[in-house]
Design an enzyme around this catalytic site. Structure first.
Site, PDB file in Angstrom:
ATOM      1  N   LYS A  73     115.024  91.571 -17.658  1.00 61.24           N
ATOM      2  CA  LYS A  73     114.296  92.117 -18.824  1.00 61.24           C
ATOM      3  C   LYS A  73     115.239  93.325 -19.370  1.00 61.24           C
ATOM      4  O   LYS A  73     116.085  93.870 -18.740  1.00 61.24           O
ATOM      5  CB  LYS A  73     113.133  92.736 -18.497  1.00 61.24           C
ATOM      6  N   LEU A  76     108.041  98.702 -25.701  1.00 61.07           N
ATOM      7  CA  LEU A  76     107.393  98.283 -24.356  1.00 61.07           C
ATOM      8  C   LEU A  76     105.925  98.122 -24.089  1.00 61.07           C
ATOM      9  O   LEU A  76     105.573  97.714 -23.093  1.00 61.07           O
ATOM     10  CB  LEU A  76     108.104  98.949 -23.033  1.00 61.07           C
ATOM     11  N   SER A 117     105.117  93.275 -22.000  1.00 58.87           N
ATOM     12  CA  SER A 117     106.447  93.592 -22.522  1.00 58.87           C
ATOM     13  C   SER A 117     107.589  92.681 -21.852  1.00 58.87           C
ATOM     14  O   SER A 117     108.498  92.755 -22.593  1.00 58.87           O
ATOM     15  CB  SER A 117     106.814  94.789 -22.534  1.00 58.87           C
ATOM     16  N   ILE A 142     103.940  98.608 -16.647  1.00 63.21           N
ATOM     17  CA  ILE A 142     103.188  99.905 -16.508  1.00 63.21           C
ATOM     18  C   ILE A 142     101.709  99.688 -17.047  1.00 63.21           C
ATOM     19  O   ILE A 142     100.855 100.629 -16.917  1.00 63.21           O
ATOM     20  CB  ILE A 142     104.041 101.058 -17.617  1.00 63.21           C
ATOM     21  N   GLY A 143     101.575  98.415 -17.728  1.00 63.63           N
ATOM     22  CA  GLY A 143      99.945  98.198 -17.982  1.00 63.63           C
ATOM     23  C   GLY A 143      99.691  96.630 -17.905  1.00 63.63           C
ATOM     24  O   GLY A 143      98.604  96.315 -18.512  1.00 63.63           O
ATOM     25  N   SER A 185     102.869  94.365 -17.797  1.00 60.33           N
ATOM     26  CA  SER A 185     103.955  93.736 -18.504  1.00 60.33           C
ATOM     27  C   SER A 185     104.623  92.931 -17.615  1.00 60.33           C
ATOM     28  O   SER A 185     105.548  91.933 -18.082  1.00 60.33           O
ATOM     29  CB  SER A 185     104.988  94.901 -18.981  1.00 60.33           C
TER      30      SER A 185
END
Length: 563
Positions: A130, A188, A214, A235-236, A238
């Site tokens: 990434k 992101l 992301s 983080i959520g 991704s």
């Protein structure tokens, strides 16, 4: 800057495309007519040998390269070719460094020829990254036009094109070959991948849909088999969202298990909900291979936030004993129990997700495992408090990155433009206290499930949607609560593909009464004709720092549902 952001973006976009050799160009890439570009469609541009190599899983590739049966150079060239095709079809790459990768692969072959042994556990394995990872000689833009030609938006740092992230160093030491960096949404912070440099990244199985975000470029690239394994961040959701949308396996480890040192990020310093790094691949053994290889490098010696926890075989062994994977001489019950989280009550899953839940639950029940209804009472409070953490700086960080070039925010992230409040230290501390208390409540809720099982243990894992839809349609990712609760609790989660949308079965719910406007938008975005054939995946969630245990459970569940 005197040059417009549009011109800078176009130059960068064209420079990346120019790195694809003419013999690997697709003369007339399809625009709308070809929905599914996986399988036979992309295979038509490859040799039989390239198809064989690129459709081999990561752990199988390493068996061949580490034993000298396959050359690292041949494997690398094959994946470079397929990745080049992927980019032309899906807009999934930010950076191409095929020549450097081929040179690295040749050096690995020379080492093997001389020493008759591999460099490490990932010897000769192409790995995509990434575009948060810094790689020597390669730019990192993270989707921002203003980062082009800089180090994270700054010039004169001395780090431009010479700095490497800690995990990149560890991957090199393990024998991996890095060959490209993949697309991300600027900021992101969305479940779709879009930026002003390369545009919108598409889903290879169904180009009417998002590849996720992301780590969306990773999902799209691996989904079309342009990489055998890659690394994203979460983080959520991704890692998990792109894995699920593209029919892949992916793991979101707990914070501090894998090295994050030296990576670019948004809102760096927001430590209430940490971003974590983890692999995506086409098999569970590939995920295990990646994590074991990196832990063998003792990342806790070079990243101050990594826990000193080597790979724990005993966690895997326990699951194998309970599921019949190995002979057991213990008094364990020989079965697992699962919490079934069908809906969070804030937004209901679409029909294909509900069917996937039924498939997984039924398969496990038929094998004798227990299912417990999962309805944590503190869920909404956790959701509400956790969502505040991403607004702590009032959007200052991302606004500054957009201001570098004057480029506009995409619709998916334009909410950051309207933020005008920075939280005070006292307010942040108060939210951290609330989150800690909610984590404690959730922990005790999980502990209390022991009273509902016959195993003598609390539930072993939670079966949950990772999104309310199989994949989002463009600019229609309206609810992220099914992935974010895992981040707010810092739990371990593994994504497992379950089925594909079948328009003859997954009908629209006639007369559906939505919970609220968000739920209404989510349900109205489902169209069986558009979604037909799309991947449908779920996540299996365990407690903190249970990576080995959860990979073993996920591997067992995947086999139980025929995957």
């Amino acid at each position: 800057m005197t040059e417009s952001w549009e011109a800078r973006a176009r130059e960068k976009r064209e420079a990346v495309l120019a790195l694809i050799s003419k013999e690997w160009r697709i003369e007339n890439p399809p625009v709308d007519k070809q929905v599914d570009v996986t399988g036979k469609y992309v295979q038509q541009f490859l040799t039989e040998r390239e198809v064989e190599v690129t459709e081999t899983t990561a752990e199988e590739i390493v068996k061949y390269t580490a034993s000298g049966q396959w050359h690292a150079e041949e494997v690398t060239r094959a994946f470079c070719h397929r990745a080049a095709l992927a980019h032309q079809l899906l807009h999934c790459l930010h950076e191409i460094f095929f020549d450097a990768a081929i040179a690295d692969a040749k050096a690995l072959d020379e080492y093997y020829a001389k020493h008759k042994k591999p460099i490490g556990p990932l010897h000769g394995l192409p790995v995509s990254l990434k575009d948060q990872f810094h790689v020597k000689g390669v730019e990192t833009t993270m989707g921002y036009v203003g980062w082009i030609g800089t180090f994270e938006g700054k010039t004169g740092t001395g780090k431009e094109k010479v700095f490497e992230s800690e995990m990149v160093r560890e991957l090199r030491n393990s024998g991996a070959v890095m060959f490209c960096k993949t697309a991300v949404p600027h900021t992101l912070m969305t479940g779709e991948t879009v930026n002003n440099i390369i545009g919108y990244t598409l889903n290879p199985k169904n180009r009417n849909l998002s590849c996720g975000g992301s780590s969306g470029g990773e999902g799209a690239l691996i989904g079309i088999r342009g990489s055998p394994m890659g690394f994203g961040t979460d983080i959520g959701g991704s890692i998990r969202i792109p894995a699920g949308f593209n029919g892949l396996y992916g793991i979101r480890p707990s914070g501090g298990r894998m090295p994050y040192e030296g990576m670019a990020n948004s809102m760096d310093g927001q430590n209430s909900v940490l971003s974590v790094v983890g692999p995506l691949a086409t098999s569970i053994p590939s995920l295990r291979l990646a994590i074991k290889a990196l832990l063998a490098q003792k990342p806790w010696l070079h990243d101050p936030l990594v826990h000193e926890i080597p790979w724990r075989d005993e966690q895997e062994r326990e699951i194998h004993e309970l599921t019949g994977g190995v002979a057991s001489d213990t008094n364990k019950t020989g079965k697992l129990s699962f919490g079934v989280f069908r809906t969070d009550g804030l937004c209901n899953p679409q029909p294909p997700i509900r069917r996937a839940m039924d498939i997984m639950v039924e398969a496990l029940q038929n094998l004798g495992h227990e299912m417990i209804e999962w309805k944590p009472p503190m869920y909404k409070a956790l959701h509400d408090e956790g969502m505040k953490t991403w607004d702590f700086d009032g959007g200052t960080d991302v606004k500054a990155d957009f201001a570098l070039s004057g480029e506009p925010m995409s619709d998916q992230v334009k909410r950051f433009a309207s933020l005008d409040k920075e939280y005070s230290a006292s307010e942040i501390a108060g939210i951290n206290v609330k989150l800690r208390r909610l984590k404690k409540e959730y922990m005790e809720y999980w502990n209390s499930s022991e009273q509902l099982t016959s195993t003598g243990r609390p539930v072993d894992a939670i079966i949950s949607p990772l999104a309310p839809f199989p994949a989002a349609r463009r600019n229609m990712y309206k609810y992220i609560g099914y992935s974010t609760w895992v981040n707010f609790l810092d739990y371990t989660s593994v994504v497992v593909p379950v089925t594909n949308v079948d328009k003859s079965v997954d009908k629209v719910d006639e007369g559906y009464q939505p919970i609220d406007e968000t739920d209404k938008l989510v349900q109205e975005s489902y169209d069986p004709e558009i979604y037909d054939g799309a991947h449908v995946s779920l996540q299996l969630v365990g407690r903190r720092l249970q990576e080995e245990r959860m990979l073993a459970i996920a591997e067992y569940v995947a086999k139980a549902i025929g995957k």
